[in-house]
Design a protein around this motif. Sequence first.
Motif, PDB file in Angstrom:
ATOM      1  N   THR A 138     -21.172  35.819  39.869  1.00  0.00           N
ATOM      2  CA  THR A 138     -21.067  37.294  40.148  1.00  0.00           C
ATOM      3  C   THR A 138     -22.553  37.909  40.519  1.00  0.00           C
ATOM      4  O   THR A 138     -23.615  37.131  40.262  1.00  0.00           O
ATOM      5  CB  THR A 138     -20.208  37.699  39.026  1.00  0.00           C
ATOM      6  OG1 THR A 138     -21.300  37.658  37.881  1.00  0.00           O
ATOM      7  CG2 THR A 138     -19.258  37.025  38.464  1.00  0.00           C
ATOM      8  N   THR A 139     -22.225  39.210  40.767  1.00  0.00           N
ATOM      9  CA  THR A 139     -23.601  40.026  40.765  1.00  0.00           C
ATOM     10  C   THR A 139     -24.450  40.064  39.632  1.00  0.00           C
ATOM     11  O   THR A 139     -25.520  40.344  39.438  1.00  0.00           O
ATOM     12  CB  THR A 139     -23.238  41.377  41.115  1.00  0.00           C
ATOM     13  OG1 THR A 139     -22.372  42.049  40.221  1.00  0.00           O
ATOM     14  CG2 THR A 139     -22.556  41.375  42.709  1.00  0.00           C
ATOM     15  N   GLU A 140     -23.709  39.785  38.385  1.00  0.00           N
ATOM     16  CA  GLU A 140     -24.427  39.709  37.032  1.00  0.00           C
ATOM     17  C   GLU A 140     -24.853  38.243  36.823  1.00  0.00           C
ATOM     18  O   GLU A 140     -25.473  37.902  35.896  1.00  0.00           O
ATOM     19  CB  GLU A 140     -23.599  40.028  36.077  1.00  0.00           C
ATOM     20  CG  GLU A 140     -23.085  41.413  36.309  1.00  0.00           C
ATOM     21  CD  GLU A 140     -21.876  41.668  35.193  1.00  0.00           C
ATOM     22  OE1 GLU A 140     -21.068  40.632  34.703  1.00  0.00           O
ATOM     23  OE2 GLU A 140     -21.664  42.976  34.969  1.00  0.00           O
ATOM     24  N   SER A 145     -13.680  32.849  38.436  1.00  0.00           N
ATOM     25  CA  SER A 145     -13.027  32.187  39.763  1.00  0.00           C
ATOM     26  C   SER A 145     -11.966  33.252  40.046  1.00  0.00           C
ATOM     27  O   SER A 145     -11.619  34.052  39.260  1.00  0.00           O
ATOM     28  CB  SER A 145     -12.264  31.230  39.148  1.00  0.00           C
ATOM     29  OG  SER A 145     -11.461  30.533  40.312  1.00  0.00           O
ATOM     30  N   PRO A 146     -11.665  33.460  41.440  1.00  0.00           N
ATOM     31  CA  PRO A 146     -10.648  34.454  41.839  1.00  0.00           C
ATOM     32  C   PRO A 146      -9.705  34.574  41.167  1.00  0.00           C
ATOM     33  O   PRO A 146      -9.109  33.280  40.750  1.00  0.00           O
ATOM     34  CB  PRO A 146     -10.785  34.374  43.320  1.00  0.00           C
ATOM     35  CG  PRO A 146     -11.900  33.638  43.641  1.00  0.00           C
ATOM     36  CD  PRO A 146     -12.291  32.712  42.569  1.00  0.00           C
ATOM     37  N   TYR A 147      -8.526  35.399  41.332  1.00  0.00           N
ATOM     38  CA  TYR A 147      -7.514  35.404  40.880  1.00  0.00           C
ATOM     39  C   TYR A 147      -6.643  34.209  41.407  1.00  0.00           C
ATOM     40  O   TYR A 147      -6.212  33.821  42.538  1.00  0.00           O
ATOM     41  CB  TYR A 147      -6.533  36.873  41.321  1.00  0.00           C
ATOM     42  CG  TYR A 147      -4.988  36.842  40.941  1.00  0.00           C
ATOM     43  CD1 TYR A 147      -4.688  37.375  39.656  1.00  0.00           C
ATOM     44  CD2 TYR A 147      -4.284  36.572  41.900  1.00  0.00           C
ATOM     45  CE1 TYR A 147      -3.379  37.538  39.398  1.00  0.00           C
ATOM     46  CE2 TYR A 147      -2.755  36.618  41.567  1.00  0.00           C
ATOM     47  CZ  TYR A 147      -2.435  37.087  40.363  1.00  0.00           C
ATOM     48  OH  TYR A 147      -1.184  37.192  39.861  1.00  0.00           O
ATOM     49  N   SER A 148      -5.774  33.612  40.353  1.00  0.00           N
ATOM     50  CA  SER A 148      -5.142  32.306  40.792  1.00  0.00           C
ATOM     51  C   SER A 148      -3.801  32.606  41.052  1.00  0.00           C
ATOM     52  O   SER A 148      -2.847  32.805  40.034  1.00  0.00           O
ATOM     53  CB  SER A 148      -5.279  31.481  39.687  1.00  0.00           C
ATOM     54  OG  SER A 148      -4.513  30.260  39.779  1.00  0.00           O
ATOM     55  N   VAL A 149      -3.242  32.655  42.002  1.00  0.00           N
ATOM     56  CA  VAL A 149      -1.818  32.682  42.617  1.00  0.00           C
ATOM     57  C   VAL A 149      -0.921  31.772  41.781  1.00  0.00           C
ATOM     58  O   VAL A 149       0.258  32.177  41.196  1.00  0.00           O
ATOM     59  CB  VAL A 149      -1.705  32.831  44.034  1.00  0.00           C
ATOM     60  CG1 VAL A 149      -0.265  33.074  44.254  1.00  0.00           C
ATOM     61  CG2 VAL A 149      -2.486  34.014  44.721  1.00  0.00           C
ATOM     62  N   ILE A 167     -13.605  41.670  39.494  1.00  0.00           N
ATOM     63  CA  ILE A 167     -14.971  40.783  39.175  1.00  0.00           C
ATOM     64  C   ILE A 167     -15.971  41.134  40.423  1.00  0.00           C
ATOM     65  O   ILE A 167     -15.239  40.880  41.499  1.00  0.00           O
ATOM     66  CB  ILE A 167     -14.586  39.285  39.482  1.00  0.00           C
ATOM     67  CG1 ILE A 167     -13.515  38.541  38.361  1.00  0.00           C
ATOM     68  CG2 ILE A 167     -15.640  38.252  39.407  1.00  0.00           C
ATOM     69  CD1 ILE A 167     -13.952  38.808  37.057  1.00  0.00           C
ATOM     70  N   PRO A 168     -17.149  41.491  40.109  1.00  0.00           N
ATOM     71  CA  PRO A 168     -17.951  41.639  41.113  1.00  0.00           C
ATOM     72  C   PRO A 168     -18.843  40.507  41.496  1.00  0.00           C
ATOM     73  O   PRO A 168     -19.743  40.133  41.363  1.00  0.00           O
ATOM     74  CB  PRO A 168     -19.123  42.485  40.324  1.00  0.00           C
ATOM     75  CG  PRO A 168     -19.209  42.227  38.947  1.00  0.00           C
ATOM     76  CD  PRO A 168     -17.471  41.644  38.661  1.00  0.00           C
ATOM     77  N   PHE A 169     -18.064  39.721  42.502  1.00  0.00           N
ATOM     78  CA  PHE A 169     -18.621  38.492  43.114  1.00  0.00           C
ATOM     79  C   PHE A 169     -19.794  38.726  43.967  1.00  0.00           C
ATOM     80  O   PHE A 169     -19.951  39.929  44.642  1.00  0.00           O
ATOM     81  CB  PHE A 169     -17.609  37.851  43.820  1.00  0.00           C
ATOM     82  CG  PHE A 169     -16.522  37.297  43.127  1.00  0.00           C
ATOM     83  CD1 PHE A 169     -16.625  35.851  42.474  1.00  0.00           C
ATOM     84  CD2 PHE A 169     -15.140  37.712  43.043  1.00  0.00           C
ATOM     85  CE1 PHE A 169     -15.617  35.235  41.703  1.00  0.00           C
ATOM     86  CE2 PHE A 169     -14.264  37.201  42.138  1.00  0.00           C
ATOM     87  CZ  PHE A 169     -14.399  36.072  41.628  1.00  0.00           C
ATOM     88  N   ASN A 207     -10.992  35.962  36.958  1.00  0.00           N
ATOM     89  CA  ASN A 207     -11.263  35.740  35.517  1.00  0.00           C
ATOM     90  C   ASN A 207     -12.557  34.815  35.252  1.00  0.00           C
ATOM     91  O   ASN A 207     -12.995  34.089  36.008  1.00  0.00           O
ATOM     92  CB  ASN A 207     -10.052  34.849  34.873  1.00  0.00           C
ATOM     93  CG  ASN A 207      -8.759  35.509  34.670  1.00  0.00           C
ATOM     94  OD1 ASN A 207      -8.019  35.701  35.269  1.00  0.00           O
ATOM     95  ND2 ASN A 207      -8.911  36.625  33.714  1.00  0.00           N
ATOM     96  N   TYR A 208     -13.011  35.128  34.113  1.00  0.00           N
ATOM     97  CA  TYR A 208     -14.162  34.534  33.678  1.00  0.00           C
ATOM     98  C   TYR A 208     -13.829  33.080  32.824  1.00  0.00           C
ATOM     99  O   TYR A 208     -12.682  32.981  32.538  1.00  0.00           O
ATOM    100  CB  TYR A 208     -15.029  35.111  32.542  1.00  0.00           C
ATOM    101  CG  TYR A 208     -15.772  36.403  33.482  1.00  0.00           C
ATOM    102  CD1 TYR A 208     -16.684  36.086  34.286  1.00  0.00           C
ATOM    103  CD2 TYR A 208     -15.176  37.815  33.078  1.00  0.00           C
ATOM    104  CE1 TYR A 208     -17.338  37.201  34.959  1.00  0.00           C
ATOM    105  CE2 TYR A 208     -15.653  38.663  33.745  1.00  0.00           C
ATOM    106  CZ  TYR A 208     -16.772  38.621  34.769  1.00  0.00           C
ATOM    107  OH  TYR A 208     -17.460  39.625  35.583  1.00  0.00           O
ATOM    108  N   PRO A 209     -14.755  32.127  32.495  1.00  0.00           N
ATOM    109  CA  PRO A 209     -14.352  30.816  32.200  1.00  0.00           C
ATOM    110  C   PRO A 209     -13.570  30.812  30.842  1.00  0.00           C
ATOM    111  O   PRO A 209     -12.548  30.104  30.614  1.00  0.00           O
ATOM    112  CB  PRO A 209     -15.517  30.021  32.034  1.00  0.00           C
ATOM    113  CG  PRO A 209     -16.582  30.659  32.829  1.00  0.00           C
ATOM    114  CD  PRO A 209     -16.210  31.915  33.003  1.00  0.00           C
TER     115      PRO A 209
END
Length: 229
Positions: A138-140, A145-149, A167-169, A207-209
């Motif tokens: 992320t920028t931070e 991980s992106p939204y998991s369909v 999420i600011p990727f 989401n984050y880990p």
Amino acid sequence: MYPTFFKISLRPLLLTIFILFSYDSQSQIVKDDLIVFIGEKISLERDTNDKMFGIDTIINGQDTIFSGWQKLGYKYEAKYKVLDKIHGHYDKDTIDFVLYDHEGNPEVAEHNTVMLFVSKVDGVLYHQKYQYFPMYITTEGRWASPYSVQDYNHAYKYSITVKPEIIPFKDEVYFSVIHLHPDKIAKIYSPQYFEIRDRKAYTRYGNYPDDLLKLKLQTVLKARGIYLE
């Protein structure tokens, strides 16, 4: 060049429950045997001599489509550099484990950095079949991980307590939708979480880990009898 997100396949439609080399379908992996980590791929090599069989069960909702002994697929010897440990007891910089794939073309191999789920059985580490998240910075400077369909539409989705968040990727992350009929795009890639442009579905949520681990525990891992409490 923007990173390419993982491919959508038929796997999201069928929940594959894989019981690792056990004669007892009720057996469970205890919490101390589950290791979850973010890793960078070092090698993933197929074992051409493997002829392992085991119990494989496929269900759709509550209906069993298949359950019985069959070849578990192609065996791979995997080696990853451990970038961050999310859960479990493991103190080495690299990790070796066995991975199986029905088709002999593991999707996880398409990504250099992933969040992986492995279980220890008789002293050997095995990948929880098909379970991973592609990870991006992320920028931070955090992993996400992106939204998991697939996971948010699991058969156990009503037990999910975590929620996707913006999420600011650092770089844009997207799915290619060129192979999908227009009617399917909005159904699979909800405009609530994706922006469709240039034949791609750009993800805005993820989401984050810590929440990714909860998401698996409340869906696929729960279905496989794996609990941490």
